[in-house]
Each structure stands twice: as structure tokens, then as C-alpha cells.
Design an enzyme around this catalytic site. Structure first.
Site, PDB file in Angstrom:
ATOM      1  N   LYS A 202       0.796  -1.249   0.119  1.00  0.00           N
ATOM      2  CA  LYS A 202      -0.290  -0.067  -0.424  1.00  0.00           C
ATOM      3  C   LYS A 202       1.008   1.408  -0.596  1.00  0.00           C
ATOM      4  O   LYS A 202       1.387   1.357   1.248  1.00  0.00           O
ATOM      5  CB  LYS A 202      -0.956  -0.062   1.033  1.00  0.00           C
ATOM      6  CG  LYS A 202      -1.761   1.089   1.154  1.00  0.00           C
ATOM      7  CD  LYS A 202      -2.752   1.208   2.632  1.00  0.00           C
ATOM      8  CE  LYS A 202      -3.609   2.852   2.687  1.00  0.00           C
ATOM      9  NZ  LYS A 202      -4.406   2.345   3.783  1.00  0.00           N
ATOM     10  N   LYS A 256      -2.323  -1.553  -3.780  1.00  0.00           N
ATOM     11  CA  LYS A 256      -3.303  -0.055  -3.704  1.00  0.00           C
ATOM     12  C   LYS A 256      -2.191   1.040  -3.887  1.00  0.00           C
ATOM     13  O   LYS A 256      -1.185   0.976  -3.051  1.00  0.00           O
ATOM     14  CB  LYS A 256      -3.686  -0.174  -2.293  1.00  0.00           C
ATOM     15  CG  LYS A 256      -4.416   0.783  -2.245  1.00  0.00           C
ATOM     16  CD  LYS A 256      -5.177   0.792  -0.883  1.00  0.00           C
ATOM     17  CE  LYS A 256      -5.939   1.496  -0.540  1.00  0.00           C
ATOM     18  NZ  LYS A 256      -6.577   1.830   0.677  1.00  0.00           N
TER      19      LYS A 256
END
Ligand code: PBG
Length: 335
Positions: A202, A256
Site C-alpha cells: 500500500k 493499492k
């Protein structure tokens, strides 16, 4: 694999593009309703929907209306829904105690959905930011995000979610060591079959802006998340993080944001072959929706093309705010 072809005119690539049936036969990847996870926002009250200015078409729903939305998603064949709570400012504290309250908004929503819509898997967000008066994903002391103390909070939070019936835990916090701690806690609490979809790679991204509006964290956040989320310039580090999380007991891994990081998706899938997901985040949604609403692009086509790109990059599925629209389009034969 080394694709080869004869020289022109023996090879004419346009032959397999000349008609719809030939294009269908030569299509390498497919997009199915099975590939979609729908992130949703839940708020207090009854019969309440609230619009989110930076995410046109996305709303926060009170638990009763969320149950109806889950029913619709299940009816369309969407396998999973992912819950994010809009926490009122009064409930946010520096200790984030609301995160593991068995009766917090998320846990009430999990129980309501599991009771009414058993066919849909419920995924949760395991991170402190909705409950933190500092807006960070971890406990803050003297401006420093505490790692191990935060992991202890995440464990309590995840156990409360699993006790409420969560099927998939989604740790989105990026603290070190949390996957192992969550896995151990699940084993100890008799939740052996609760899956972990780790937000393994992420990035500290500008594309999360609209989401922070949606969960009411924009105003609260002091500073940035660069001491725990990844540097967008890094790629090898993503592989090390994914390996670490798989070794600690993650069942599935996530990259992400999505579209700006398709290269990472491909590397992760090729290296580990694990169930791999991308999160098409709020800013990506807002870009496509915003342009479509201005009449600058065809929104439906751009949506389907963007989702197919994740499949082409090796993803098994996508978390997307388009899930309902995409499912309808796919069922109508448009994908
Ligand atoms: C925070 C969290 C974020 C998102 C999911 N969980 C934002 C952040 O890290 O600040 C972003 C999702 C989106 O932008 O759609 N734990």
C-alpha cells in the site's frame, strides 16, 4: 514465453480482429462478476443516505439501507462487500478505543448483513484511522506512529470483527508484524477460517483523497502517512512486503492504489502466484466518474476498460466503487 509471428503478409494481425466472433476467440483475459469486491461506507442512523461530493454516485448508508445494498450486490453475483465506517468526531479518541467496541458501526453492520444476506462475504477494514482523533492508522505519541502498540489494537479490533461474523479481514494500516499477530489471534479465538486479505503493498498516495472525505478523516489527519505507507518510487520493496505477509499467514494480498501500480500487480502475481487483488481507489473512481459526468469520456466503457486492465495485469479481483455498475454491465454482456 516468446510470442512469434511470420513476416507480413503471412501474418496479418488484423485477421483475428476482423469480426466479433474472431475477436472473442482470440481474447486473452475476461472480466467476471466474480472478480469484484464492493467497498461501501456505513453511517449511523436509520433510513439515511449521505452523498460524498468527491465521489459522485457513491453514498454512505445507515445499516438498514446497507443490508438492502448487500442484498442487491448478492443478487448480482458480487462475492464480497467491504465495510468502511463513517465515525462521528465525538467518538474519535487518541486511544482509538471505539475500534474494538463490539457494538461499533462496523460490527453492527457485519452482524446485520450476515443475518440477512448469508451469500455475500463480508470484508472489514482493520486500521485505526476512522477512530483516531489524529486521523492516522496507528497510535500517535509525540508525532511518532507507534508500531507494536498499534498492532495490539488491531488484534483487538479484528477479533471483535471476526466475533461479529466477518469473513475476510483487510488490514490496511501498514504496521509491521500485523499479519502474524492477526493470524495467531484468529487461531486462538477459534476463527481458523477467517481469511486475511493483506494490504501488503500500500503506497502513500494522493489518490486516497476522496476516501478520506467519505470516512470523515480528511479534517482529522495531521501530516502524511509516509512513515508507514510505501514510497511510490519503490517496486522491489513491494515484493518483499508481499512475501513477508504471505509467510505470516495472509491468504490473499493487495496492491493499492490500482491503475498507477499495475506493474506491481504483475510482478506480485508472477513472483508468488498467490490470490492477488488491486484496490481501484477513490481518486481513480473520481477521475473516471468526474470525466464521464463532464461528458469528456464514455464512463461505462472507461470503467470496463479500467477493470479489464487489472485482470490483464494478473489480478484475481478488484476492489472497486464501480462494483454494482460493473456487475450490471457485465451481466448485460458489455464486458
Ligand atoms: C485507511 C484506508 C485508506 C483507504 C482504505 N483504507 C486511506 C488511507 O490510507 O489514508 C483508501 C481507499 C480509497 O482511497 O478508496 N486505512
Amino acid at each position: 514465453m516468446r510470442p512469434i509471428s511470420a513476416p507480413h503478409p503471412a501474418a496479418r494481425f488484423r485477421r483475428l480482429r476482423a469480426s466479433a466472433p474472431l475477436r472473442a476467440l482470440a481474447q486473452e483475459n475476461t472480466l467476471s462478476v466474480n472478480d469484484l469486491i464492493w467497498p461501501v461506507f456505513v453511517c449511523d442512523g436509520e433510513g439515511v443516505t449521505q452523498t460524498i461530493a468527491s465521489m459522485p454516485g457513491v453514498v454512505r448508508r445507515s445499516v438498514d439501507l446497507l443490508v438492502e445494498a448487500a442484498q442487491e450486490a448478492a443478487g448480482l453475483g458480487i462475492p464480497a462487500i467491504c465495510l468502511f465506517p463513517y465515525t462521528k468526531p465525538e467518538v474519535k479518541t487518541p486511544g482509538c478505543e471505539e475500534a474494538w467496541n463490539p457494538d461499533n458501526l462496523t460490527n453492527r453492520a457485519i452482524r446485520a448483513i450476515k443475518a440477512a444476506v448469508p451469500d455475500i462475504a463480508v470484508m472489514t477494514d482493520v486500521a485505526l484511522d476512522p477512530y483516531n482523533s489524529n486521523g492516522h492508522d496507528g497510535l500517535v505519541q509525540d508525532g511518532v506512529i507507534l508500531n507494536d502498540e498499534t498492532v495490539e489494537c488491531l488484534v483487538k479490533m479484528a477479533v471483535a470483527q471476526a466475533d461479529s461474523g466477518a469473513d475476510i479481514l483487510g488490514p490496511s494500516d501498514m504496521m509491521d508484524g500485523r499479519i502474524g499477530a492477526l493470524r495467531q489471534a484468529m487461531e486462538a479465538a477459534g476463527h481458523q477460517n477467517v481469511a486475511i486479505l493483506s494490504y501488503a503493498a500500500k503506497y502513500a498516495s494522493a489518490f486516497y483523497g476522496p476516501f478520506r472525505d467519505a470516512v470523515g478523516a480528511s479534517g482529522a489527519l495531521k501530516g502524511d502517512k509516509k512513515t508507514y505507507q510505501m514510497n511510490p518510487a519503490n517496486s522491489d520493496e513491494a515484493l518483499r512486503l508481499v512475501e513477508r505477509d504471505l509467510m505470516q499467514g495472509a491468504d490473499m494480498v493487495m496492491v493499492k492504489p490500482g491503475m498507477p501500480y499495475l506493474d506491481i500487480c504483475r510482478r506480485v502475481k508472477d513472483t508468488f502466484g498467490a490470490p492477488t487483488y488491486a484496490y481501484q481507489v477513490s481518486g481513480e473512481y473520481a477521475m473516471i466518474k468526474g470525466a464521464a459526468l463532464n461528458g469528456w469520456i464514455d464512463g461505462e466503457k472507461a470503467m470496463l476498460e479500467s477493470l479489464m486492465a487489472f485482470r490483464r495485469a494478473g489480478c484475481d479481483g478488484v476492489l472497486t466503487y464501480f462494483a454494482i455498475e460493473a456487475a450490471r454491465a457485465i451481466r448485460a454482456g458489455k464486458a
